[in-house]
Structures are given as C-alpha cells and as structure tokens.
Design an enzyme around this catalytic site. Sequence first.
Site, mmCIF file in Angstrom:
data_model
loop_
_atom_site.group_PDB
_atom_site.id
_atom_site.type_symbol
_atom_site.label_atom_id
_atom_site.label_comp_id
_atom_site.label_asym_id
_atom_site.label_seq_id
_atom_site.Cartn_x
_atom_site.Cartn_y
_atom_site.Cartn_z
ATOM 1 N N GLU A 412 -17.703 -14.870 -11.662
ATOM 2 C CA GLU A 412 -16.937 -15.182 -12.827
ATOM 3 C C GLU A 412 -17.753 -14.679 -14.291
ATOM 4 O OE1 GLU A 412 -14.605 -18.844 -12.624
ATOM 5 O OE2 GLU A 412 -14.326 -19.214 -10.939
ATOM 6 N N ALA A 413 -19.113 -13.800 -14.253
ATOM 7 C CA ALA A 413 -19.059 -14.248 -15.461
ATOM 8 C C ALA A 413 -20.228 -15.036 -15.776
ATOM 9 C CB ALA A 413 -18.251 -13.278 -16.587
#
Length: 504
Positions: A412-413
């Site tokens: 999810e970064a």
Amino acid sequence: MTPSNGNDNNDDEHPEGRSASSSLARLQLSKTLIDPTNDFSTRYDAVRCYLDVLAKPVGSLGSLEDHAARMSALRRSLAPRVDVAICLIFAGDHGVAGDASEGGANCSSYPQSVTGMVLRGIDEGVAGCSVLARANGAMLRVVDVGVVAAAAAAADPPPTATNAREEVEGGDGRGRRRRQRLRPDHGPVVRRPSRGEAGVDGGTKNFCVDDAMTESEVERCVSIGKEETGKFIDEANADIVVFGEVGIGNTTSSSALIVALCGTTMDDVRSLCGIGASTTRDGIDSGGKVVSRKVAIIEEAMRYRRDESTLKGEPLMALSAVGGAEIAALVGGMIEASDRDVPVLVDGFIVTTAAMIACMIDPSVTRVLLFATKSTEVGQSVALDVINGIATSNGIPPPVAPALDMRLRMGEATGALLALPLVRSACAIVAELATLDEVLGLASNLPSAKNMDAIQATTVAGTNPTMENAADVATGSAGLGPVWSSGVVVAMGSHLASAGTHAA
C-alpha cells in the site's frame, strides 16, 4: 524535460547568509542544471561536486546526498521541492491467489477477497496508506485495474466529491476522517472502472495453467498506468510520485517475474521466495509451509511453460505469462513519470519488481528512482542488482540502496510514504546548507595553520589538499575535473589559500 512545477532556477532562497564566492558557485551550478545540452549524468555529477564542498565531511550524509543530487538534477534546480507529493496505488487480483475450488492455487495466507476489503478501508480513509498519506502530506489515489468484481462490490459505493466536502457534526470522529481523506477537487480516492474498462476484468488467470494476461491486457494495463500517472501529476502539479500496490498474491507473481526475467534456475527459486503477507507478528513462516507452497506454485508455472528461458529479458512476455494487472500499471506509471522527469519513490518488493521491468523497457527510468524500503523478500535484492546494472551500462548514476530497513511488509505504498520526509530533507540540504567557505567566513577567528590540514582533508573527495596545492584545487588541476574548475571549488580553493597565508 524542463520542470513545469514552479521550481525557480534562480533559487538562492536564503541569500542573506551567502558569501560572494558561494553565490558565484551556486550561480555556476544553476547554469549547469538549466543548460539544455547537459544530460542527467552531467547535472547529477555537478550537484554531487557541490555537495562535497558544503560544511560537512565529504559524503557524510550518505544516501541523502544521492537523493539531493538526483532531485536537483531531475528538477534542474538548486532548490528542488517536494511541496506536492502524490501517492498513486494500483490494485488488482491474481488468479493464482484464488481458491483451489474456483481454479486458483491458494498462493497466499489470505483469501483473494482481502483485496476488495483493503479498497473498502481506503474508501473509508482508515487503511494504512490513508493514515500515512495524511500524516506525511501526500495526496492519495487508488486505481482499480483488475480487482475481482465480487470483491470490489463488497465495498460501499464510492462517495462523490461533493459528499466528501460536507461538514460532519457530532459523532465519534469516524465520519470526519472519512471526509478528510479526499481533496475537494480530485474526487473519490478509489477509482473503479466501468464494466469492460478495467485493465483486466475480473483479475488475472491462474498462471499455473494459463497465461495470467493476454498481450492486449498487458498493453492496456501499461497504458492505464501511464494515463493515470500523467493525469494525477498534471492535476496536482506534483513534485514527486509515490507508487504502491494492493493485490493479494502479488508477492508470488513478483517472485515468478524475477525467476522468468532473470533466468534464475529452479534451484534458486526457494531462496527468492518469502512469506509475503504473513499471519504472524514477526513474519516468520513457522514450518516453512507458506514458502514451500509458493515455491511449488512457481515451479508448476515454469513447468507449464516447459522452457522458461524464452521469457528471460522479455518484460512484456513475462508480464503476460506470470504478471499482474497492477504490476503492469505500475510499469506504465514509472515510464510516464520518467518521461516527465518527475522523481519516483519506490515502495517494497512488488513495486521494485515493477521498477525493474520499467527499466528493462526504458533504461532512462533508472534516473528517477528513489528506493524507500528494504523488503523482507530476498527477491528485491535481485531486482535492485538488475536495475543498477542497467543504469551503469547506460552511463546513468545507479540508485542507492533503499533508505529504510524496518522490516516493513505491508504494501500500500506505506514504506514509500514513510520515506517522504527523507526526500524533503535531502532537498533542504542542497538548498540551505552552507558551504565550507561560508562557515569559515563566519568564524570569529580564522583557523590556525596547524588546524587547516584537518579542515582541508574533509573538503574534497579523494584528495587531501595542503596549503601548497590549494592553488591547484582552485584551478581544477588537482584531479577534480572540469566541473570543479567551473566555479564550485574555485571559491573554496581561493579561500583556503588566503586563509593559509593569513594564518601563517
């Protein structure tokens, strides 16, 4: 491409502390940066030389100095900014993660439906990327390029931009967080395609028994990645792009891509595979069952193709065979960012794998990459080696090792979002840190001749100038090359020479 985000190349934002010689050095470097005939490597090397004469031991800020030089060279400015950071996440499902009863291979510790659940959390503004994007001042957007329809439908309908601007009165704060997750002018965070418009409708196929995607699906996903990245950069006037992914099973897909593209022998597959999304706090695969399952799946996928060597060095073919829709979109996004000279913060293993593929397609992508976090997946180091090899063979300064080593494995970064303050700090260093010349000028008493050798020894990388060769340093004849003789070290060498004479 000259940046269009408002960076000012006449960029001494703190001129009151600048000496005349330092201002000249910065002026010379600014000219190097904006000269359209200078390539990235020339600009990068010039900034590294300038960083070497700042008031610090040479190279003492480690990877931060690479980030500073890379940002300046890309943005062609001595005052690069990261005022506007965008975080773009691509989401997709993998057939290999589906349940065996439905034709999948159960490659993950989590069911395929979790992908859709994560998107719901992002819609609500309570997912990991949502929280860290807010905490680090990044605008967040998620693009669904191939989430299974049933999983996507499980989430509430995305709110409209108008609803997102509504005020919340009372309540426990949950609603307020939900509405704060959006910027009023940029619509819902999660962008879901209309039927037939996804990169891969219903997710990829199980690559153990079929190709994950058709060639046209790969091309469509890459194209979506380029389009969405360019659109978001333009809408936000972004200074940097943070890339991330959501997709149960994409660790297995990334490992398979590395095996296919790098010609890794099947004997080495086990060493490449990690646990991925774990169900334990420490991320340890007790008994090795999860990793063994992934190894078996990749071996089966390669046996299905009989001769996996046909995929070596063929990025689009490999994406079609064992890739993911979100991985292909990330590839397109990085190529688009590179075409615009916009820096890219790369998250963990999956995004690094996408970066490797992007660099195989377009070696110039290596210029824009800033690696945020060391993955617990061993395969990342293989991808990094490939990227560095591509950069070196094309005369481009290779990216440095990932900045963070915190055993992050969420996706999810999240790792890249955590690294944003480091990039902002790198920009501040090149814009604001004084030169040695300025620090010596501020001293109430010039250093004695006895102390000058120590000061000089930390001034120039690879040399230990003395009073006698200060003139050589100033004229660029001390092995420093033409960049130094253009004014960056002229000021420093002259100051050392005059200071030595005075002290003597």
